[in-house]
Design a protein around this motif. Structure first.
Motif, PDB file in Angstrom:
ATOM      1  N   ARG A   6       0.832  -1.210   0.000  1.00  0.00           N
ATOM      2  CA  ARG A   6       0.000   0.000   0.000  1.00  0.00           C
ATOM      3  C   ARG A   6       0.865   1.257   0.000  1.00  0.00           C
ATOM      4  O   ARG A   6       0.564   2.228  -0.697  1.00  0.00           O
ATOM      5  CB  ARG A   6      -0.925  -0.003   1.222  1.00  0.00           C
ATOM      6  N   ASN A   7       1.937   1.250   0.774  1.00  0.00           N
ATOM      7  CA  ASN A   7       2.841   2.401   0.806  1.00  0.00           C
ATOM      8  C   ASN A   7       3.496   2.638  -0.553  1.00  0.00           C
ATOM      9  O   ASN A   7       3.654   3.774  -1.001  1.00  0.00           O
ATOM     10  CB  ASN A   7       3.927   2.202   1.868  1.00  0.00           C
ATOM     11  N   LEU A   8       3.898   1.521  -1.204  1.00  0.00           N
ATOM     12  CA  LEU A   8       4.515   1.624  -2.524  1.00  0.00           C
ATOM     13  C   LEU A   8       3.524   2.192  -3.536  1.00  0.00           C
ATOM     14  O   LEU A   8       3.882   3.059  -4.346  1.00  0.00           O
ATOM     15  CB  LEU A   8       5.014   0.245  -2.979  1.00  0.00           C
ATOM     16  N   GLN A   9       2.281   1.715  -3.491  1.00  0.00           N
ATOM     17  CA  GLN A   9       1.251   2.217  -4.400  1.00  0.00           C
ATOM     18  C   GLN A   9       1.000   3.704  -4.164  1.00  0.00           C
ATOM     19  O   GLN A   9       0.826   4.477  -5.109  1.00  0.00           O
ATOM     20  CB  GLN A   9      -0.044   1.422  -4.209  1.00  0.00           C
ATOM     21  N   TRP A  10       1.014   4.097  -2.888  1.00  0.00           N
ATOM     22  CA  TRP A  10       0.792   5.503  -2.560  1.00  0.00           C
ATOM     23  C   TRP A  10       1.909   6.369  -3.124  1.00  0.00           C
ATOM     24  O   TRP A  10       1.644   7.421  -3.725  1.00  0.00           O
ATOM     25  CB  TRP A  10       0.714   5.669  -1.037  1.00  0.00           C
ATOM     26  N   TRP A  11       3.154   5.928  -2.963  1.00  0.00           N
ATOM     27  CA  TRP A  11       4.291   6.688  -3.487  1.00  0.00           C
ATOM     28  C   TRP A  11       4.260   6.764  -5.006  1.00  0.00           C
ATOM     29  O   TRP A  11       4.615   7.803  -5.597  1.00  0.00           O
ATOM     30  CB  TRP A  11       5.604   6.064  -3.013  1.00  0.00           C
ATOM     31  N   ILE A  12       3.834   5.688  -5.664  1.00  0.00           N
ATOM     32  CA  ILE A  12       3.732   5.686  -7.132  1.00  0.00           C
ATOM     33  C   ILE A  12       2.689   6.705  -7.580  1.00  0.00           C
ATOM     34  O   ILE A  12       2.914   7.486  -8.521  1.00  0.00           O
ATOM     35  CB  ILE A  12       3.372   4.276  -7.656  1.00  0.00           C
ATOM     36  N   LYS A  13       1.526   6.719  -6.907  1.00  0.00           N
ATOM     37  CA  LYS A  13       0.469   7.670  -7.251  1.00  0.00           C
ATOM     38  C   LYS A  13       0.936   9.109  -7.053  1.00  0.00           C
ATOM     39  O   LYS A  13       0.723   9.969  -7.913  1.00  0.00           O
ATOM     40  CB  LYS A  13      -0.774   7.406  -6.396  1.00  0.00           C
ATOM     41  N   VAL A  14       1.563   9.376  -5.920  1.00  0.00           N
ATOM     42  CA  VAL A  14       2.057  10.723  -5.632  1.00  0.00           C
ATOM     43  C   VAL A  14       3.097  11.142  -6.666  1.00  0.00           C
ATOM     44  O   VAL A  14       3.107  12.291  -7.133  1.00  0.00           O
ATOM     45  CB  VAL A  14       2.650  10.794  -4.207  1.00  0.00           C
ATOM     46  N   SER A  15       3.962  10.206  -7.065  1.00  0.00           N
ATOM     47  CA  SER A  15       4.993  10.504  -8.071  1.00  0.00           C
ATOM     48  C   SER A  15       4.366  10.839  -9.422  1.00  0.00           C
ATOM     49  O   SER A  15       4.802  11.779 -10.104  1.00  0.00           O
ATOM     50  CB  SER A  15       5.949   9.317  -8.217  1.00  0.00           C
ATOM     51  N   ILE A  16       3.340  10.077  -9.813  1.00  0.00           N
ATOM     52  CA  ILE A  16       2.656  10.319 -11.089  1.00  0.00           C
ATOM     53  C   ILE A  16       1.991  11.690 -11.074  1.00  0.00           C
ATOM     54  O   ILE A  16       2.119  12.478 -12.026  1.00  0.00           O
ATOM     55  CB  ILE A  16       1.619   9.216 -11.372  1.00  0.00           C
ATOM     56  N   HIS A  17       1.281  11.999  -9.986  1.00  0.00           N
ATOM     57  CA  HIS A  17       0.603  13.294  -9.879  1.00  0.00           C
ATOM     58  C   HIS A  17       1.618  14.436  -9.885  1.00  0.00           C
ATOM     59  O   HIS A  17       1.366  15.492 -10.478  1.00  0.00           O
ATOM     60  CB  HIS A  17      -0.238  13.345  -8.604  1.00  0.00           C
ATOM     61  N   THR A  18       2.754  14.224  -9.251  1.00  0.00           N
ATOM     62  CA  THR A  18       3.811  15.240  -9.234  1.00  0.00           C
ATOM     63  C   THR A  18       4.331  15.501 -10.644  1.00  0.00           C
ATOM     64  O   THR A  18       4.513  16.657 -11.051  1.00  0.00           O
ATOM     65  CB  THR A  18       4.971  14.795  -8.323  1.00  0.00           C
ATOM     66  N   CYS A  19       4.557  14.440 -11.398  1.00  0.00           N
ATOM     67  CA  CYS A  19       5.035  14.581 -12.786  1.00  0.00           C
ATOM     68  C   CYS A  19       4.015  15.317 -13.653  1.00  0.00           C
ATOM     69  O   CYS A  19       4.386  16.142 -14.505  1.00  0.00           O
ATOM     70  CB  CYS A  19       5.331  13.204 -13.383  1.00  0.00           C
ATOM     71  N   LEU A  20       2.725  15.036 -13.439  1.00  0.00           N
ATOM     72  CA  LEU A  20       1.673  15.712 -14.202  1.00  0.00           C
ATOM     73  C   LEU A  20       1.683  17.213 -13.922  1.00  0.00           C
ATOM     74  O   LEU A  20       1.546  18.031 -14.837  1.00  0.00           O
ATOM     75  CB  LEU A  20       0.295  15.130 -13.851  1.00  0.00           C
ATOM     76  N   ILE A  21       1.863  17.581 -12.652  1.00  0.00           N
ATOM     77  CA  ILE A  21       1.908  18.997 -12.287  1.00  0.00           C
ATOM     78  C   ILE A  21       3.108  19.686 -12.930  1.00  0.00           C
ATOM     79  O   ILE A  21       2.980  20.746 -13.554  1.00  0.00           O
ATOM     80  CB  ILE A  21       1.963  19.166 -10.753  1.00  0.00           C
ATOM     81  N   LEU A  22       4.274  19.080 -12.783  1.00  0.00           N
ATOM     82  CA  LEU A  22       5.500  19.702 -13.287  1.00  0.00           C
ATOM     83  C   LEU A  22       5.471  19.831 -14.808  1.00  0.00           C
ATOM     84  O   LEU A  22       5.839  20.885 -15.358  1.00  0.00           O
ATOM     85  CB  LEU A  22       6.717  18.894 -12.847  1.00  0.00           C
ATOM     86  N   ALA A  23       5.024  18.775 -15.484  1.00  0.00           N
ATOM     87  CA  ALA A  23       4.986  18.804 -16.947  1.00  0.00           C
ATOM     88  C   ALA A  23       3.907  19.756 -17.449  1.00  0.00           C
ATOM     89  O   ALA A  23       4.154  20.594 -18.334  1.00  0.00           O
ATOM     90  CB  ALA A  23       4.742  17.393 -17.488  1.00  0.00           C
ATOM     91  N   GLY A  24       2.698  19.639 -16.897  1.00  0.00           N
ATOM     92  CA  GLY A  24       1.581  20.465 -17.349  1.00  0.00           C
ATOM     93  C   GLY A  24       1.810  21.943 -17.107  1.00  0.00           C
ATOM     94  O   GLY A  24       1.607  22.776 -17.992  1.00  0.00           O
ATOM     95  N   GLN A  25       2.260  22.283 -15.903  1.00  0.00           N
ATOM     96  CA  GLN A  25       2.475  23.679 -15.542  1.00  0.00           C
ATOM     97  C   GLN A  25       3.584  24.316 -16.375  1.00  0.00           C
ATOM     98  O   GLN A  25       3.416  25.426 -16.898  1.00  0.00           O
ATOM     99  CB  GLN A  25       2.839  23.761 -14.061  1.00  0.00           C
ATOM    100  N   SER A  26       4.700  23.627 -16.525  1.00  0.00           N
ATOM    101  CA  SER A  26       5.830  24.168 -17.283  1.00  0.00           C
ATOM    102  C   SER A  26       5.474  24.350 -18.754  1.00  0.00           C
ATOM    103  O   SER A  26       5.760  25.394 -19.356  1.00  0.00           O
ATOM    104  CB  SER A  26       7.048  23.253 -17.138  1.00  0.00           C
TER     105      SER A  26
END
Length: 347
Positions: A6-26
């Protein structure tokens, strides 16, 4: 083992959302500057791109509708919710319009560095609205980001895009600063709405917040486009675009899409962590846009900007480290509670 998974899945989700923010915003920021550099001149049309792509959010909403719907026993106060959505939507329109002017009058690197002050504003609004506490690290972040923005304000005007007059350069700086403060206020008000009115952090609730506020913002921006008379100049705006009509349309479409990619990431982080944390991650994109701006638009990265960038990064690290300490403390407290509960059960 299930806990580790569950912790690994949570970190994967957070990482994906982080990448979406950084890519989309930039990407959205760079496309917005590209629109102005190629001859585009409609501030209201640019404002419209911040929210007009909101129908994309219906896709994850439909996919999660059955699994994340609110219980029937907890009906929401529809009139109050509608008023909140409209109010936040109108604030978002004003915020987007100020950012549009900022992009018009400032270079991408300057615009991005001034936008970094949203972290400092976020700390202040979170303290007064969301009862977040001030710490030495938070205060350090506010002071450093304030000095970072002040350095940009007093840099030579030769950095201005398209030979912008000094008065408009300062106007762009002030509007971008005001937009950063408004954006932070919006996030704090969203957080307050989730805690006090909606009383849920389910994904459907978060998506509805984004969709309906964006719909209200889109309606307001469309009204502004017609009320200002800019709609009459759109044909000339398209014909005067240096890269041609196709590039004109695609630039606007992809700008709108990129902002919604950013919003999907924000929604995900609000759901998985908090709106406060999503703002922190959003600020992580500060050094990305200036780097690409130097390559694509030949922005000047003088000594003042480099120092300002380093100060902004230091402010971000301080803020992020405080969040890490808070998360670690909260995790320890939960572990102790679970341990005590287990011991009581055994007895």
């Amino acid at each position: 083992m299930p806990t580790v998974t569950r912790n690994l899945q949570w970190w994967i989700k957070v990482s994906i959302h982080t990448c979406l923010i950084l890519a989309g915003q930039s990407a959205a920021t760079l496309l917005g500057r590209f629109y102005y550099d190629q001859g585009g001149n409609s501030k209201w049309l640019q404002t419209l791109t911040f929210s007009a792509g909101f129908p994309i959010l219906y896709i994850p909403l439909l996919l999660t509708k059955n699994s994340t719907s609110l219980p029937a026993s907890c009906p929401l106060p529809l009139v109050k919710i509608a008023v909140i959505y409209i109010a936040i939507g109108l604030m978002t329109t004003a915020d987007s319009l100020m950012y549009s002017y900022g992009l018009l009058y400032l270079s991408v690197s300057t615009y991005s560095l001034v936008s970094a002050t949203q972290l400092a504003f976020n700390a202040v609004f979170s303290y007064f609205i969301n009862s977040e506490r001030f710490t030495h690290l938070t205060l350090n972040s506010i002071v450093v980001l304030t000095f970072s923005a002040a350095m940009i304000a007093f840099q030579p005007d030769s950095d201005n895009p398209s030979e912008t007059p000094g008065g408009k350069y300062m106007l762009g700086f002030i509007l971008t600063l005001a937009a950063s403060a408004t954006y932070s206020l919006i996030l704090s008000l969203m957080e307050l709405t989730f805690d006090k009115v909606i009383k849920s952090r389910e994904l459907s609730a978060v998506l509805n917040m984004q969709i309906y506020t964006a719909a209200a913002s889109t309606a307001a921006a469309t009204a502004g486009l017609f009320a200002s008379g800019e709609w009459r100049d759109l044909k000339g705006d398209m014909e005067g675009f240096k890269k041609g009509r196709l590039f004109y349309v695609m630039t606007l479409v992809w700008t709108a899409i990129c902002w919604q990619v950013n919003n999907v990431g924000l929604v995900g982080l609000i759901f998985e962590v908090s709106s406060l944390f999503s703002n922190v991650i959003s600020s992580l994109g500060i050094p990305i846009a200036p780097v690409f701006a130097v390559i694509l638009f030949h922005d000047k990265m003088n000594g003042i900007k480099v120092i300002s960038l380093l100060m902004a990064l230091w402010g971000f690290v301080s803020y992020f480290y405080q969040h890490y300490l808070d998360y670690k403390l909260e995790k320890t407290a939960k572990t102790e509670v679970i341990s005590e509960s287990t011991q009581v059960t055994r007895v």
